[in-house]
Structures are given as C-alpha cells and as structure tokens.
Design a protein around this motif. Structure first.
Motif, PDB file in Angstrom:
ATOM      1  N   ALA A 184       0.812  -1.210   0.000  1.00 48.62           N
ATOM      2  CA  ALA A 184       0.000   0.000   0.000  1.00 48.62           C
ATOM      3  C   ALA A 184       0.844   1.257   0.000  1.00 48.62           C
ATOM      4  O   ALA A 184       1.845   1.349   0.711  1.00 48.62           O
ATOM      5  N   ALA A 185       0.420   2.239  -0.800  1.00 44.11           N
ATOM      6  CA  ALA A 185       0.909   3.608  -0.658  1.00 44.11           C
ATOM      7  C   ALA A 185       0.136   4.241   0.500  1.00 44.11           C
ATOM      8  O   ALA A 185      -1.094   4.188   0.547  1.00 44.11           O
ATOM      9  N   LEU A 186       0.848   4.825   1.453  1.00 38.89           N
ATOM     10  CA  LEU A 186       0.241   5.254   2.711  1.00 38.89           C
ATOM     11  C   LEU A 186      -0.365   6.656   2.622  1.00 38.89           C
ATOM     12  O   LEU A 186      -0.340   7.295   1.565  1.00 38.89           O
ATOM     13  N   ILE A 187      -0.886   7.115   3.746  1.00 38.50           N
ATOM     14  CA  ILE A 187      -1.684   8.342   3.792  1.00 38.50           C
ATOM     15  C   ILE A 187      -0.945   9.427   4.558  1.00 38.50           C
ATOM     16  O   ILE A 187      -0.446   9.186   5.667  1.00 38.50           O
ATOM     17  N   ARG A 188      -0.881  10.624   4.019  1.00 36.70           N
ATOM     18  CA  ARG A 188      -0.375  11.759   4.770  1.00 36.70           C
ATOM     19  C   ARG A 188      -1.396  12.174   5.823  1.00 36.70           C
ATOM     20  O   ARG A 188      -2.597  11.974   5.649  1.00 36.70           O
ATOM     21  N   PRO A 189      -0.934  12.762   6.930  1.00 32.01           N
ATOM     22  CA  PRO A 189      -1.873  13.169   7.986  1.00 32.01           C
ATOM     23  C   PRO A 189      -2.943  14.120   7.462  1.00 32.01           C
ATOM     24  O   PRO A 189      -2.654  15.053   6.702  1.00 32.01           O
ATOM     25  N   GLY A 190      -4.182  13.862   7.845  1.00 31.68           N
ATOM     26  CA  GLY A 190      -5.286  14.751   7.509  1.00 31.68           C
ATOM     27  C   GLY A 190      -5.889  14.538   6.138  1.00 31.68           C
ATOM     28  O   GLY A 190      -6.886  15.181   5.803  1.00 31.68           O
ATOM     29  N   TYR A 191      -5.335  13.642   5.331  1.00 28.17           N
ATOM     30  CA  TYR A 191      -5.879  13.423   4.003  1.00 28.17           C
ATOM     31  C   TYR A 191      -7.138  12.561   4.089  1.00 28.17           C
ATOM     32  O   TYR A 191      -7.242  11.652   4.910  1.00 28.17           O
ATOM     33  N   LEU A 192      -8.097  12.860   3.200  1.00 31.54           N
ATOM     34  CA  LEU A 192      -9.372  12.157   3.161  1.00 31.54           C
ATOM     35  C   LEU A 192      -9.438  11.263   1.926  1.00 31.54           C
ATOM     36  O   LEU A 192      -8.665  11.446   0.974  1.00 31.54           O
TER      37      LEU A 192
ATOM     38  N   PRO B  88       3.047  -2.522   4.000  1.00 37.72           N
ATOM     39  CA  PRO B  88       3.168  -1.078   3.782  1.00 37.72           C
ATOM     40  C   PRO B  88       4.421  -0.705   2.988  1.00 37.72           C
ATOM     41  O   PRO B  88       5.476  -1.315   3.154  1.00 37.72           O
ATOM     42  N   ASP B  89       4.303   0.291   2.129  1.00 34.93           N
ATOM     43  CA  ASP B  89       5.463   0.963   1.547  1.00 34.93           C
ATOM     44  C   ASP B  89       5.704   2.208   2.391  1.00 34.93           C
ATOM     45  O   ASP B  89       4.896   3.140   2.355  1.00 34.93           O
ATOM     46  N   ILE B  90       6.773   2.227   3.162  1.00 35.52           N
ATOM     47  CA  ILE B  90       6.952   3.285   4.164  1.00 35.52           C
ATOM     48  C   ILE B  90       7.994   4.292   3.682  1.00 35.52           C
ATOM     49  O   ILE B  90       9.205   4.019   3.721  1.00 35.52           O
ATOM     50  N   TYR B  91       7.507   5.426   3.229  1.00 35.99           N
ATOM     51  CA  TYR B  91       8.380   6.521   2.831  1.00 35.99           C
ATOM     52  C   TYR B  91       8.337   7.667   3.838  1.00 35.99           C
ATOM     53  O   TYR B  91       9.154   8.583   3.770  1.00 35.99           O
ATOM     54  N   PHE B  92       7.389   7.637   4.737  1.00 34.60           N
ATOM     55  CA  PHE B  92       7.229   8.721   5.704  1.00 34.60           C
ATOM     56  C   PHE B  92       8.162   8.521   6.893  1.00 34.60           C
ATOM     57  O   PHE B  92       8.536   7.398   7.237  1.00 34.60           O
ATOM     58  N   PRO B  93       8.550   9.611   7.563  1.00 33.35           N
ATOM     59  CA  PRO B  93       9.489   9.511   8.698  1.00 33.35           C
ATOM     60  C   PRO B  93       8.969   8.709   9.882  1.00 33.35           C
ATOM     61  O   PRO B  93       9.762   8.104  10.603  1.00 33.35           O
ATOM     62  N   ASN B  94       7.639   8.696  10.126  1.00 34.56           N
ATOM     63  CA  ASN B  94       7.083   8.007  11.293  1.00 34.56           C
ATOM     64  C   ASN B  94       6.978   6.504  11.038  1.00 34.56           C
ATOM     65  O   ASN B  94       5.907   5.891  11.077  1.00 34.56           O
ATOM     66  N   PHE B  95       8.132   5.906  10.812  1.00 28.50           N
ATOM     67  CA  PHE B  95       8.266   4.498  10.426  1.00 28.50           C
ATOM     68  C   PHE B  95       7.685   3.563  11.476  1.00 28.50           C
ATOM     69  O   PHE B  95       6.949   2.622  11.162  1.00 28.50           O
ATOM     70  N   LEU B  96       8.015   3.806  12.746  1.00 32.73           N
ATOM     71  CA  LEU B  96       7.567   2.916  13.820  1.00 32.73           C
ATOM     72  C   LEU B  96       6.054   2.853  13.893  1.00 32.73           C
ATOM     73  O   LEU B  96       5.465   1.788  14.102  1.00 32.73           O
ATOM     74  N   GLU B  97       5.423   4.000  13.738  1.00 33.85           N
ATOM     75  CA  GLU B  97       3.962   4.063  13.815  1.00 33.85           C
ATOM     76  C   GLU B  97       3.325   3.195  12.730  1.00 33.85           C
ATOM     77  O   GLU B  97       2.386   2.428  12.993  1.00 33.85           O
TER      78      GLU B  97
END
Length: 314
Positions: A45-53, A82-91
């Motif tokens: 999965a391509a993940l979601i930025r915070p607050g995106y709908l 997950p495909d994790i490109y965001f800094p909050n990897f652990l979450e």
C-alpha cells in the motif's frame, strides 16, 4: 443503492465499498496464480499523509484502516504490506502488525535512518524483510551503512528468529514524527525482567573535530535532517542473565522491572556473529568504556554487537 445501505453513503463508506471490490478482484488473480505456482503473495500500500481524506490519496488500497476488509475479501494473500516513505516508520509498522499479519516492507525510503528502521522492525515486530527503494543509487557512505547493518543482521539471523519465536527480543529506537520531530524522552523496553532504557547519540556533523560527514541521498523531504539520531538497538536474550545487543549510536542503562534492588554489569564483550550464529569475541570493555559499569554504549558511525552479562544486587 444497496451498497450505501451497508457501507454508508459518505466518502469513508465509498472507500470501504471500493476496497471490497478491489480486494475481490485481487483474490481471483492471486488464487489463480497460486494454483499454478504456490508462492507467497502480498499486496502493498501507498500510505496516507496526515489529515488526508479518501480521494486525496490512493484510496481503498490495503491500508491499515482497511486491513480487515482486504484480509476477508482476499484470503489468498499471505501478507498485507506497507510501503513506508514517511518519517514516522515505527507508527506504520505497528499499524500493520495485528490479527496475525506478518510484517514485510517491500519498499521503504533509503534515508539515513533506513538501517536503524530495519533493525527496529526485525527486533520489535519480527519483520521478515525490508527493501530500501533505489538502493543501488545511494551515496557510497550510505551504501556502507546499509551493508554494515545487513552484515550484522545476517550473522544474527538464526538467533533473531529463535528469540522472536520465544518472545526474547525487543527493539529500541527514537520516536520520529511525520515532520521529523524527535521525541527527546529515553525509550524503554522490558526483557527478561530487566527494563532497558535507551538514549540515542546525535549524528556526527561535518565541521566538528574528529567526526564524519552525514551521508546524503536525493530522497527529498523524506530523507533525515542533519540533526536526526541515526541509531537503534536490538536486544536479544540469550539466557537468564546474558543478552546480545546489536545497534549503533545508543547508550543503554538497566533497571529491575519489579523495582527491587538494582541491576549491574558483570561483563561486556565486543564481537560479531558469523553466518552460522557462532560468537566471535573481541575486546572486553570496562572502565570508561562502560561508564564504570553503569551503561553499555554502541558508538555512532558503525553497526556493532556486544554480549552483556547482568546481575541483580541490593
């Protein structure tokens, strides 16, 4: 229509409906493929930025909030990943490790924290694999860090597997938010009746005497800022009082989980594990190297392993 009566007419309901349809299609493809060649299969999965709908990201994919939908509609998939490109990897790792879903990370940004994230995912979540994206294009120093880390993990692989199966492994890492904000509080984990507390070194920055240049890569905003700690620790319990600690840029202290008495260091030895899991010992550490028996430090700049024996006293 009937679907809106089940899932709801709003954007969230539409996303669940779409996820059900996508996953049903994927199931037909995966099941047909497995009949011909029974390989493990996954969807990532391509993940979601915070607050995106829904509608503002690749909606209805195998995302954490749709994990149960995908697993119900596509049982031939062995993993949802997950495909994790965001800094909050652990979450993001934590959100995929539930209901028996194995953690496999087919893509992750090859940032300066990629090796530390791999170590943490393997230790804390039993990750079975992780793929820094475009790994062939990293800088020579980044390449050295990743290869150094992988070599350390390769020697430990059988021990990691055994310890994970017996709940005798933990990982410790800085908590990094989506905007690269670092939680400055020490991170703690409990293993074998001992509370391990970790503080992480700041990276060596060019211009400081005796330090090295922080590696860079064209990862854009997803690469770690220069003041980001680059370390993590993997703690593996070998026996009642002995632990193998692999890591970089971390200082560990110890306390009894039951609050009774204190925990001291009996011995610390640097070394490495060969591919068969055999310990090859090198220097014994003491004095200033262990802060007179008060902590274990795995220095910044290179991945290393120390075997530590602890003891309890009043």
């Amino acid at each position: 229509g009937a679907w809106s009566d089940i899932f709801g007419p709003d954007a969230q309901g539409q996303e669940v409906f779409s996820a059900w349809q996508f996953a049903n299609y994927v199931e037909k493809v995966a099941a047909s493929g497995k009949k011909e060649y029974p390989l493990p299969m996954y969807a990532n999965a391509a993940l979601i930025r915070p607050g995106y709908l829904p509608g503002q990201y690749p909606s209805a994919g195998p995302l954490p909030h749709l994990l149960e939908v995908w697993r119900a509609a596509a049982p031939s998939l062995d993993m949802i990943c997950p495909d994790i490109y965001f800094p909050n990897f652990l979450e993001w790792c934590g959100r995929y490790v539930r209901n028996g879903n194995p953690l496999f990370i087919p893509e992750m940004v090859a940032s300066a924290r990629a090796p530390a994230n791999a170590v943490y995912a393997a230790a804390q979540f039993g990750a079975i694999g992780f793929g820094p994206f475009s790994i062939e294009n990293v800088s020579p120093e980044r390449e050295r860090q990743i290869a150094d880390c992988y070599k350390t993990l390769a020697g430990l692989s059988e021990i990691i597997l055994n310890c994970r199966q017996n709940k005798k492994a933990i990982g410790l890492s800085p908590l990094v938010a989506f905007d690269w904000t670092i939680d400055e509080h020490p991170q703690r984990g409990e293993l074998g009746g001992i509370v391990f507390e970790a503080k992480f070194d700041m990276p060596a920055i060019a211009g400081n005497a005796g330090t090295t240049v922080l590696p860079t890569l064209g990862s854009g905003k997803w690469d770690a800022p220069p003041d980001t700690p680059l370390g993590a620790a993997m703690i593996l319990q070998l026996s009642a009082d002995e632990f193998a600690i692999a890591g970089m840029g971390v200082t560990l202290t110890f306390a009894p989980a039951d609050g009774k008495g204190k925990v001291g260091i009996e011995s610390v030895q640097e070394g490495r594990y060969d591919k068969g899991g055999t310990w090859i010992g090198a220097r014994w550490l003491n004095g200033d190297e262990t802060h007179q028996g008060r902590h274990v430090h795995l220095p910044d700049g290179t991945w290393s392993v120390q075997r530590v024996k602890l003891y309890r006293y009043e």
